[in-house]
Design a protein around this motif. Structure first.
Motif, PDB file in Angstrom:
ATOM      1  N   ALA A  28       0.833  -1.206   0.000  1.00  0.00           N
ATOM      2  CA  ALA A  28       0.000   0.000   0.000  1.00  0.00           C
ATOM      3  C   ALA A  28       0.869   1.259   0.000  1.00  0.00           C
ATOM      4  O   ALA A  28       0.597   2.208  -0.746  1.00  0.00           O
ATOM      5  N   LEU A  29       1.920   1.267   0.822  1.00  0.00           N
ATOM      6  CA  LEU A  29       2.823   2.422   0.869  1.00  0.00           C
ATOM      7  C   LEU A  29       3.521   2.613  -0.478  1.00  0.00           C
ATOM      8  O   LEU A  29       3.588   3.723  -1.010  1.00  0.00           O
ATOM      9  N   SER A  30       4.018   1.531  -1.022  1.00  0.00           N
ATOM     10  CA  SER A  30       4.707   1.578  -2.308  1.00  0.00           C
ATOM     11  C   SER A  30       3.766   2.059  -3.413  1.00  0.00           C
ATOM     12  O   SER A  30       4.130   2.893  -4.240  1.00  0.00           O
ATOM     13  N   SER A  31       2.539   1.573  -3.402  1.00  0.00           N
ATOM     14  CA  SER A  31       1.542   1.969  -4.406  1.00  0.00           C
ATOM     15  C   SER A  31       1.179   3.443  -4.307  1.00  0.00           C
ATOM     16  O   SER A  31       0.799   4.066  -5.298  1.00  0.00           O
ATOM     17  N   LYS A  32       1.262   4.017  -3.118  1.00  0.00           N
ATOM     18  CA  LYS A  32       0.971   5.433  -2.912  1.00  0.00           C
ATOM     19  C   LYS A  32       2.193   6.321  -3.210  1.00  0.00           C
ATOM     20  O   LYS A  32       2.150   7.532  -3.021  1.00  0.00           O
ATOM     21  N   GLY A  33       3.289   5.698  -3.639  1.00  0.00           N
ATOM     22  CA  GLY A  33       4.463   6.472  -4.030  1.00  0.00           C
ATOM     23  C   GLY A  33       5.452   6.747  -2.925  1.00  0.00           C
ATOM     24  O   GLY A  33       6.377   7.550  -3.099  1.00  0.00           O
ATOM     25  N   PHE A  34       5.303   6.098  -1.781  1.00  0.00           N
ATOM     26  CA  PHE A  34       6.280   6.294  -0.713  1.00  0.00           C
ATOM     27  C   PHE A  34       7.558   5.536  -1.052  1.00  0.00           C
ATOM     28  O   PHE A  34       7.514   4.412  -1.544  1.00  0.00           O
ATOM     29  N   THR A  35       8.689   6.176  -0.800  1.00  0.00           N
ATOM     30  CA  THR A  35       9.983   5.575  -1.124  1.00  0.00           C
ATOM     31  C   THR A  35      10.849   5.336   0.113  1.00  0.00           C
ATOM     32  O   THR A  35      11.915   4.738   0.004  1.00  0.00           O
ATOM     33  N   ARG A  36      10.378   5.818   1.250  1.00  0.00           N
ATOM     34  CA  ARG A  36      11.131   5.614   2.495  1.00  0.00           C
ATOM     35  C   ARG A  36      10.168   5.399   3.651  1.00  0.00           C
ATOM     36  O   ARG A  36       9.233   6.178   3.843  1.00  0.00           O
ATOM     37  N   LEU A  37      10.429   4.359   4.425  1.00  0.00           N
ATOM     38  CA  LEU A  37       9.666   4.034   5.628  1.00  0.00           C
ATOM     39  C   LEU A  37      10.613   4.109   6.808  1.00  0.00           C
ATOM     40  O   LEU A  37      11.625   3.410   6.844  1.00  0.00           O
ATOM     41  N   VAL A  38      10.287   4.969   7.761  1.00  0.00           N
ATOM     42  CA  VAL A  38      11.059   5.086   8.999  1.00  0.00           C
ATOM     43  C   VAL A  38      10.144   4.614  10.117  1.00  0.00           C
ATOM     44  O   VAL A  38       9.060   5.165  10.305  1.00  0.00           O
ATOM     45  N   LEU A  39      10.577   3.600  10.842  1.00  0.00           N
ATOM     46  CA  LEU A  39       9.759   2.979  11.885  1.00  0.00           C
ATOM     47  C   LEU A  39      10.455   3.078  13.231  1.00  0.00           C
ATOM     48  O   LEU A  39      11.538   2.542  13.417  1.00  0.00           O
ATOM     49  N   GLN A  40       9.811   3.780  14.170  1.00  0.00           N
ATOM     50  CA  GLN A  40      10.279   3.840  15.547  1.00  0.00           C
ATOM     51  C   GLN A  40       9.513   2.754  16.286  1.00  0.00           C
ATOM     52  O   GLN A  40       8.307   2.846  16.455  1.00  0.00           O
ATOM     53  N   SER A  41      10.209   1.698  16.686  1.00  0.00           N
ATOM     54  CA  SER A  41       9.544   0.513  17.235  1.00  0.00           C
ATOM     55  C   SER A  41       9.436   0.489  18.751  1.00  0.00           C
ATOM     56  O   SER A  41       8.796  -0.401  19.308  1.00  0.00           O
ATOM     57  N   GLY A  42      10.050   1.445  19.441  1.00  0.00           N
ATOM     58  CA  GLY A  42       9.942   1.490  20.896  1.00  0.00           C
ATOM     59  C   GLY A  42      10.350   0.179  21.540  1.00  0.00           C
ATOM     60  O   GLY A  42      11.352  -0.425  21.173  1.00  0.00           O
ATOM     61  N   ASN A  43       9.542  -0.284  22.480  1.00  0.00           N
ATOM     62  CA  ASN A  43       9.837  -1.539  23.176  1.00  0.00           C
ATOM     63  C   ASN A  43       9.266  -2.763  22.467  1.00  0.00           C
ATOM     64  O   ASN A  43       9.272  -3.854  23.019  1.00  0.00           O
ATOM     65  N   SER A  44       8.760  -2.582  21.265  1.00  0.00           N
ATOM     66  CA  SER A  44       8.153  -3.681  20.522  1.00  0.00           C
ATOM     67  C   SER A  44       9.211  -4.583  19.907  1.00  0.00           C
ATOM     68  O   SER A  44      10.317  -4.153  19.609  1.00  0.00           O
ATOM     69  N   ALA A  45       8.824  -5.820  19.705  1.00  0.00           N
ATOM     70  CA  ALA A  45       9.695  -6.760  18.994  1.00  0.00           C
ATOM     71  C   ALA A  45       9.740  -6.345  17.533  1.00  0.00           C
ATOM     72  O   ALA A  45       8.756  -5.864  16.983  1.00  0.00           O
ATOM     73  N   SER A  46      10.887  -6.507  16.924  1.00  0.00           N
ATOM     74  CA  SER A  46      11.038  -6.144  15.520  1.00  0.00           C
ATOM     75  C   SER A  46      11.885  -7.195  14.831  1.00  0.00           C
ATOM     76  O   SER A  46      12.362  -8.148  15.459  1.00  0.00           O
ATOM     77  N   MET A  47      12.089  -7.013  13.555  1.00  0.00           N
ATOM     78  CA  MET A  47      12.917  -7.936  12.789  1.00  0.00           C
ATOM     79  C   MET A  47      14.382  -7.643  13.057  1.00  0.00           C
ATOM     80  O   MET A  47      14.744  -6.509  13.366  1.00  0.00           O
ATOM     81  N   ASN A  48      15.213  -8.655  12.872  1.00  0.00           N
ATOM     82  CA  ASN A  48      16.645  -8.411  12.970  1.00  0.00           C
ATOM     83  C   ASN A  48      17.126  -7.800  11.656  1.00  0.00           C
ATOM     84  O   ASN A  48      16.374  -7.706  10.679  1.00  0.00           O
ATOM     85  N   SER A  49      18.376  -7.389  11.608  1.00  0.00           N
ATOM     86  CA  SER A  49      18.891  -6.679  10.433  1.00  0.00           C
ATOM     87  C   SER A  49      18.859  -7.538   9.168  1.00  0.00           C
ATOM     88  O   SER A  49      18.601  -7.026   8.074  1.00  0.00           O
ATOM     89  N   GLU A  50      19.083  -8.847   9.293  1.00  0.00           N
ATOM     90  CA  GLU A  50      19.031  -9.736   8.120  1.00  0.00           C
ATOM     91  C   GLU A  50      17.605  -9.816   7.569  1.00  0.00           C
ATOM     92  O   GLU A  50      17.395  -9.765   6.358  1.00  0.00           O
ATOM     93  N   GLN A  51      16.630  -9.953   8.464  1.00  0.00           N
ATOM     94  CA  GLN A  51      15.232 -10.015   8.031  1.00  0.00           C
ATOM     95  C   GLN A  51      14.808  -8.706   7.365  1.00  0.00           C
ATOM     96  O   GLN A  51      14.116  -8.717   6.354  1.00  0.00           O
ATOM     97  N   LEU A  52      15.241  -7.577   7.941  1.00  0.00           N
ATOM     98  CA  LEU A  52      14.910  -6.286   7.355  1.00  0.00           C
ATOM     99  C   LEU A  52      15.550  -6.116   5.983  1.00  0.00           C
ATOM    100  O   LEU A  52      14.928  -5.578   5.063  1.00  0.00           O
ATOM    101  N   ALA A  53      16.788  -6.582   5.824  1.00  0.00           N
ATOM    102  CA  ALA A  53      17.464  -6.491   4.527  1.00  0.00           C
ATOM    103  C   ALA A  53      16.728  -7.311   3.471  1.00  0.00           C
ATOM    104  O   ALA A  53      16.553  -6.865   2.334  1.00  0.00           O
ATOM    105  N   LEU A  54      16.252  -8.496   3.850  1.00  0.00           N
ATOM    106  CA  LEU A  54      15.486  -9.319   2.911  1.00  0.00           C
ATOM    107  C   LEU A  54      14.169  -8.647   2.549  1.00  0.00           C
ATOM    108  O   LEU A  54      13.762  -8.643   1.381  1.00  0.00           O
TER     109      LEU A  54
END
Length: 171
Positions: A28-54
């Motif tokens: 949806a973001l890509s379709s709306k023309g967004f080219t950068r996503l910045v996510l502040q995850s706080g204390n939430s679980a997130s992906m590791n750097s390898e998962q994010l790169a994939l």
């Protein structure tokens, strides 16, 4: 570069982080023309750097940056074309006062669901859009900036006048 900034604030909101990094929301973001996503995850679980790169490789037109905390989110909000946020009152006011397009996702696990009440009131006035974790992709896809009612500017003289009147400084 069109930029979306997502914040969960200082809380833990794993469901929002997972939703933002889901194929539906990224598409949806890509379709709306967004080219950068910045996510502040706080204390939430997130992906590791390898998962994010994939993940980023799967969406080559969308750069993804994830981090936990910064001293201030003001610069991130200023640079964003769209902000997706938990429905914390402080964040909502900061974003709306900067005139940014805002989608809030209330966290239903919080006590008394006060975030939903605030979101509903501001949606009713047309200042923002609200989504659930499940509906976030469709709300992004259907977002129309021209339908948003600008948030009124703060008029501190009204407050000052009320105080002066109450304390008897005015006739």
């Amino acid at each position: 570069m069109r930029r979306v900034f997502v914040t969960v604030g200082s809380t833990q909101f794993d469901a929002l982080v997972q939703a933002v990094l889901s194929p539906d929301v990224l598409h949806a973001l890509s379709s709306k023309g967004f080219t950068r996503l910045v996510l502040q995850s706080g204390n939430s679980a997130s992906m590791n750097s390898e998962q994010l790169a994939l993940l980023e490789a799967s969406y080559s037109n969308l750069a993804i940056d994830v981090w936990k905390f910064k001293a201030s989110l003001e610069e991130e909000v200023k640079e964003a074309d769209l902000v997706v946020s938990h429905a914390g009152s402080g964040t909502i006011l900061e974003v709306l006062r900067m005139g940014k397009l805002l989608i809030v996702v209330p966290n239903p696990t919080l006590l008394d669901n006060h975030q939903q009440e605030l979101a509903d009131a501001l949606v009713e006035r047309g200042h923002l859009r609200a989504a659930s974790v499940q509906s976030l992709a469709s709300v992004i896809a259907g977002m129309d900036a021209s339908s948003i009612v600008p948030f009124p500017e703060v008029n501190s003289s009204r407050f000052r006048g009320l105080i002066d009147e109450r304390l008897g400084f005015t006739a």
